[in-house]
Write an enzyme that holds these catalytic residues in place. Structure first.
Site, PDB file in Angstrom:
ATOM      1  N   ARG A 224      42.868  36.498  37.015  1.00 19.87           N
ATOM      2  CA  ARG A 224      42.176  37.577  37.726  1.00 19.87           C
ATOM      3  C   ARG A 224      40.736  37.150  38.007  1.00 19.87           C
ATOM      4  NH1 ARG A 224      46.388  39.136  38.990  1.00 19.87           N
ATOM      5  NH2 ARG A 224      47.414  41.097  38.474  1.00 19.87           N
ATOM      6  N   HIS A 272      44.953  34.390  46.586  1.00 20.69           N
ATOM      7  CA  HIS A 272      45.826  35.091  45.622  1.00 20.69           C
ATOM      8  C   HIS A 272      47.307  34.850  45.948  1.00 20.69           C
ATOM      9  CE1 HIS A 272      46.014  38.685  42.642  1.00 20.69           C
ATOM     10  NE2 HIS A 272      47.108  37.938  42.540  1.00 20.69           N
TER      11      HIS A 272
END
Ligand code: NDP
Ligand code: OXD
Length: 309
Positions: A224, A272
């Site tokens: 993250r 991502h």
């Protein structure tokens, strides 16, 4: 009764098709067209809007359309007592391990330096050790970290892992807890972050952590964005404490167009995509949990809300 789904709109036709195959008796509602909220029993969500889940009075379970559940747990209005499940899926794991292997091999084999030499038309051999001489550190040996570790071991790397509780994987040195972090970092020439984002791990990739790595270590963050203290990265690269960084995740996403990470010569950015949630297999998981809920059986892959993952 109905199932509500919220995911990135681009793949919604695919989700519809797979959900139609596996859960034909459930009416599908696609966010934001939720209809009567009282009719929604199950919610499968990626980055639910704050308060959205609380507005569903008959929710039986929340299914995170990702392995990470920070996007659900950070909702200040999260309904209390509704079980939360997450993705644990072979396709998600496989793709993540491919990403980790790709970037570990790139740094191990000094590919960014060969790429730079090619741009200059420079023919120069650079030395690199063999994989068994290369020490890799994986932060988090959960579903994803354990598989990436096994695949790196199969390539011959010397892999160690860092976890919250002790964990034993064959041929892998395990360090755990705050006291294990220092010795783990001291041997990690390539550091891979595969931790969940929790109160304990937020901002863990910081100046003080970089200082405990061997000089010139490379960082791969595929967990993250908020694990990284952004302001600490470029100074660590410029001082030589870190040699390179691969970043797949950012806070916030998408990464702003003028962000310095995009054009930094020693940072690799990906949008991502280290892994993706694949409707083919994830819908099977959702359907299995709907079946279990109806049969009064325990749900699969429940999240420990207190622990945060
Ligand atoms: P798991 O929950 O299976 O594993 C988490 C691991 O992290 C466990 O080994 C756990 O230790 C360890 N851990 C948690 N907290 C701490 C802590 N405070 N200190 C040390 N170790 C800790 O997660 P997954 O492997 O399924 O996923 C990991 C993360 O990867 C997700 O949360 C998500 O953020 C990210 N992800 C990113 C994707 C991408 O495309 N970029 C795709 C999918 C996931 P212990 O074993 O002791 O419990
Ligand atoms: C996940 C992700 O958590 O894709 O699965 O980030």
């Amino acid at each position: 009764m109905a199932l509500l789904i919220k995911f990135i709109p681009e793949r919604m036709d695919w989700w519809r098709e797979e959900l139609g195959k596996r859960l034909p008796d459930l009416e599908l509602r696609v966010w934001p067209e939720i209809g009567d909220p009282a009719e929604i029993e199950f919610a499968a969500v990626w980055r639910a809007k704050a308060g959205m889940l609380k507005s569903l009075p008959n929710l039986r379970f929340i299914f995170s359309l990702g392995a990470g559940v920070d996007h659900v747990l950070l909702d200040p209005d999260l309904p209390q007592g509704v079980p939360i499940c997450r993705v644990v899926d072979p396709y998600l794991t496989q793709r993540m391990s491919e990403y980790v292997a790709l970037h570990v091999l790139r740094y191990h084999r000094r590919q960014p330096e060969f790429d730079a030499q090619q741009m200059r038309g420079e023919w120069k051999e650079l030395y690199f050790p063999t994989a068994p001489e290369r020490k890799i550190g994986i932060m988090g040996l959960g579903e994803l970290g354990a598989d990436a570790t096994a695949k790196l071991k199969a390539l011959g790397f010397d892999v160690a892992g860092w976890t919250r509780s002790p964990k034993s994987l064959p041929g892998v040195a395990n360090f755990h807890g705050p006291e294990g972090l220092g010795p783990f970092l001291a041997r990690s020439e390539i550091l891979v972050c595969l931790l969940p984002l929790t109160a304990e791990t937020r901002g863990i990739l910081s100046k003080s952590l970089f200082a405990r790595l061997p000089k010139g270590a490379a960082l791969i963050n595929c967990a993250r964005g908020a694990h990284l203290v952004e302001a600490d990265l470029i100074p660590a690269l410029e001082s030589g404490q870190l040699s390179y960084a691969t970043l797949d995740v950012f806070s916030p996403e998408p990464l702003a167009p003028n962000h310095p990470f995009w054009r930094h010569p020693r940072i690799t950015v990906s949008p991502h995509v280290a892994s993706i949630t694949d409707p083919r297999t994830v819908v099977q998981l959702i359907a299995e949990n709907v079946r279990r809920y109806r049969a009064g059986e325990p749900l699969l892959h429940l999240v420990d809300v207190k622990r945060g993952y």
